[in-house]
Scaffold this motif. Structure first.
Motif, mmCIF file in Angstrom:
data_model
loop_
_atom_site.group_PDB
_atom_site.id
_atom_site.type_symbol
_atom_site.label_atom_id
_atom_site.label_comp_id
_atom_site.label_asym_id
_atom_site.label_seq_id
_atom_site.Cartn_x
_atom_site.Cartn_y
_atom_site.Cartn_z
ATOM 1 N N PRO A 143 0.800 -1.233 0.000
ATOM 2 C CA PRO A 143 0.000 0.000 0.000
ATOM 3 C C PRO A 143 0.830 1.279 0.000
ATOM 4 O O PRO A 143 0.349 2.322 -0.411
ATOM 5 N N LEU A 144 2.078 1.217 0.427
ATOM 6 C CA LEU A 144 2.919 2.410 0.463
ATOM 7 C C LEU A 144 3.868 2.496 -0.725
ATOM 8 O O LEU A 144 4.724 3.363 -0.764
ATOM 9 N N ASP A 145 3.706 1.578 -1.682
ATOM 10 C CA ASP A 145 4.544 1.581 -2.879
ATOM 11 C C ASP A 145 4.219 2.824 -3.707
ATOM 12 O O ASP A 145 3.104 2.964 -4.211
ATOM 13 N N PRO A 146 5.170 3.753 -3.858
ATOM 14 C CA PRO A 146 4.865 5.003 -4.565
ATOM 15 C C PRO A 146 4.490 4.789 -6.022
ATOM 16 O O PRO A 146 3.676 5.529 -6.567
ATOM 17 N N PHE A 147 5.033 3.765 -6.663
ATOM 18 C CA PHE A 147 4.715 3.544 -8.068
ATOM 19 C C PHE A 147 3.315 2.952 -8.235
ATOM 20 O O PHE A 147 2.606 3.287 -9.178
ATOM 21 N N ALA A 148 2.909 2.095 -7.288
ATOM 22 C CA ALA A 148 1.541 1.584 -7.321
ATOM 23 C C ALA A 148 0.560 2.715 -7.052
ATOM 24 O O ALA A 148 -0.494 2.817 -7.701
ATOM 25 N N LEU A 149 0.910 3.578 -6.117
ATOM 26 C CA LEU A 149 0.064 4.734 -5.818
ATOM 27 C C LEU A 149 -0.032 5.658 -7.033
ATOM 28 O O LEU A 149 -1.117 6.146 -7.361
ATOM 29 N N LEU A 150 1.070 5.863 -7.709
ATOM 30 C CA LEU A 150 1.074 6.691 -8.917
ATOM 31 C C LEU A 150 0.177 6.079 -9.995
ATOM 32 O O LEU A 150 -0.645 6.761 -10.600
ATOM 33 N N SER A 151 0.330 4.781 -10.204
ATOM 34 C CA SER A 151 -0.474 4.104 -11.218
ATOM 35 C C SER A 151 -1.965 4.180 -10.881
ATOM 36 O O SER A 151 -2.801 4.479 -11.744
ATOM 37 N N LYS A 152 -2.288 3.926 -9.616
ATOM 38 C CA LYS A 152 -3.691 3.990 -9.182
ATOM 39 C C LYS A 152 -4.233 5.415 -9.345
ATOM 40 O O LYS A 152 -5.353 5.607 -9.820
ATOM 41 N N SER A 153 -3.437 6.397 -8.959
ATOM 42 C CA SER A 153 -3.869 7.793 -9.075
ATOM 43 C C SER A 153 -4.066 8.192 -10.530
ATOM 44 O O SER A 153 -4.996 8.928 -10.856
ATOM 45 N N GLN A 154 -3.192 7.720 -11.407
ATOM 46 C CA GLN A 154 -3.346 8.017 -12.831
ATOM 47 C C GLN A 154 -4.638 7.418 -13.375
ATOM 48 O O GLN A 154 -5.367 8.073 -14.129
ATOM 49 N N LYS A 155 -4.934 6.177 -12.976
ATOM 50 C CA LYS A 155 -6.163 5.533 -13.432
ATOM 51 C C LYS A 155 -7.383 6.282 -12.909
ATOM 52 O O LYS A 155 -8.325 6.545 -13.661
ATOM 53 N N LEU A 156 -7.368 6.641 -11.623
ATOM 54 C CA LEU A 156 -8.494 7.381 -11.056
ATOM 55 C C LEU A 156 -8.656 8.740 -11.726
ATOM 56 O O LEU A 156 -9.786 9.176 -12.007
ATOM 57 N N ALA A 157 -7.537 9.417 -11.982
ATOM 58 C CA ALA A 157 -7.609 10.723 -12.642
ATOM 59 C C ALA A 157 -8.152 10.586 -14.057
ATOM 60 O O ALA A 157 -8.976 11.393 -14.503
ATOM 61 N N LEU A 158 -7.715 9.555 -14.758
ATOM 62 C CA LEU A 158 -8.219 9.327 -16.120
ATOM 63 C C LEU A 158 -9.711 9.011 -16.094
ATOM 64 O O LEU A 158 -10.484 9.555 -16.894
ATOM 65 N N ASP A 159 -10.116 8.134 -15.169
ATOM 66 C CA ASP A 159 -11.541 7.803 -15.049
ATOM 67 C C ASP A 159 -12.362 9.048 -14.698
ATOM 68 O O ASP A 159 -13.437 9.285 -15.263
ATOM 69 N N ALA A 160 -11.855 9.851 -13.743
ATOM 70 C CA ALA A 160 -12.577 11.062 -13.341
ATOM 71 C C ALA A 160 -12.639 12.066 -14.488
ATOM 72 O O ALA A 160 -13.660 12.734 -14.686
ATOM 73 N N THR A 161 -11.548 12.166 -15.220
ATOM 74 C CA THR A 161 -11.528 13.085 -16.361
ATOM 75 C C THR A 161 -12.554 12.664 -17.404
ATOM 76 O O THR A 161 -13.326 13.483 -17.908
ATOM 77 N N THR A 162 -12.559 11.388 -17.704
ATOM 78 C CA THR A 162 -13.518 10.870 -18.688
ATOM 79 C C THR A 162 -14.956 11.126 -18.210
ATOM 80 O O THR A 162 -15.799 11.609 -18.975
ATOM 81 N N GLY A 163 -15.223 10.804 -16.951
ATOM 82 C CA GLY A 163 -16.563 11.022 -16.398
ATOM 83 C C GLY A 163 -16.956 12.492 -16.399
ATOM 84 O O GLY A 163 -18.094 12.845 -16.737
ATOM 85 N N ALA A 164 -16.018 13.365 -16.032
ATOM 86 C CA ALA A 164 -16.316 14.802 -15.990
ATOM 87 C C ALA A 164 -16.581 15.344 -17.378
ATOM 88 O O ALA A 164 -17.538 16.114 -17.581
ATOM 89 N N PHE A 165 -15.785 14.947 -18.348
ATOM 90 C CA PHE A 165 -16.011 15.435 -19.708
ATOM 91 C C PHE A 165 -17.325 14.892 -20.271
ATOM 92 O O PHE A 165 -18.064 15.617 -20.941
#
Length: 127
Positions: free
Chosen positions: A5-27
């Protein structure tokens, strides 16, 4: 490593996916609102989710870089300490070399007369 859970690269990947999903949903919500103007609350919720996801992405992106810079500073400090120790060692070795040269000079001074005597008295040296 990626499951930690504290792996910065896993956190980065998860955050990128969430940001992409949120961006798609918002648009998608903005396009829908633009077409129908029926759900402005949903568009605001989607934009807020987008802002949160982008903030999380920024945080997740910065942490690995900050960790990298911190480790590089630690390496630089360690190398500086090593250089200091090596300089101290060089001074010590130089001092030992001068002392050894003095011992060798003393031995040469002590043995020169003996070697001179032996060289003159060696049988067959005159041949």
């Amino acid at each position: 490593m990626a499951d930690h859970p504290l792996d910065p690269f896993a956190l980065l990947s998860k955050s990128q996916k969430l940001a992409l999903d949120a961006t798609t949903g918002a648009f998608d919500a903005l396009v829908t609102v633009g077409r129908t103007a029926a759900q402005p609350d949903e568009a605001v919720r989607q934009v807020a989710a987008l802002v949160n996801a982008v903030g999380d992405l920024a945080s997740a992106s910065v942490q690995p870089l900050q960790d990298f810079v911190t480790r590089q500073r630690e390496i630089a400090d360690t190398m500086a300490s090593l250089a200091t120790v090596q300089a101290d060692l060089a001074v010590l070795v130089e001092s030992l070399a001068h002392r050894h040269a003095a011992v060798v000079q003393s031995l040469e001074n002590l043995t020169a007369p003996l070697f001179g005597l032996v060289a003159r008295e060696t049988p067959g040296a005159d041949t």
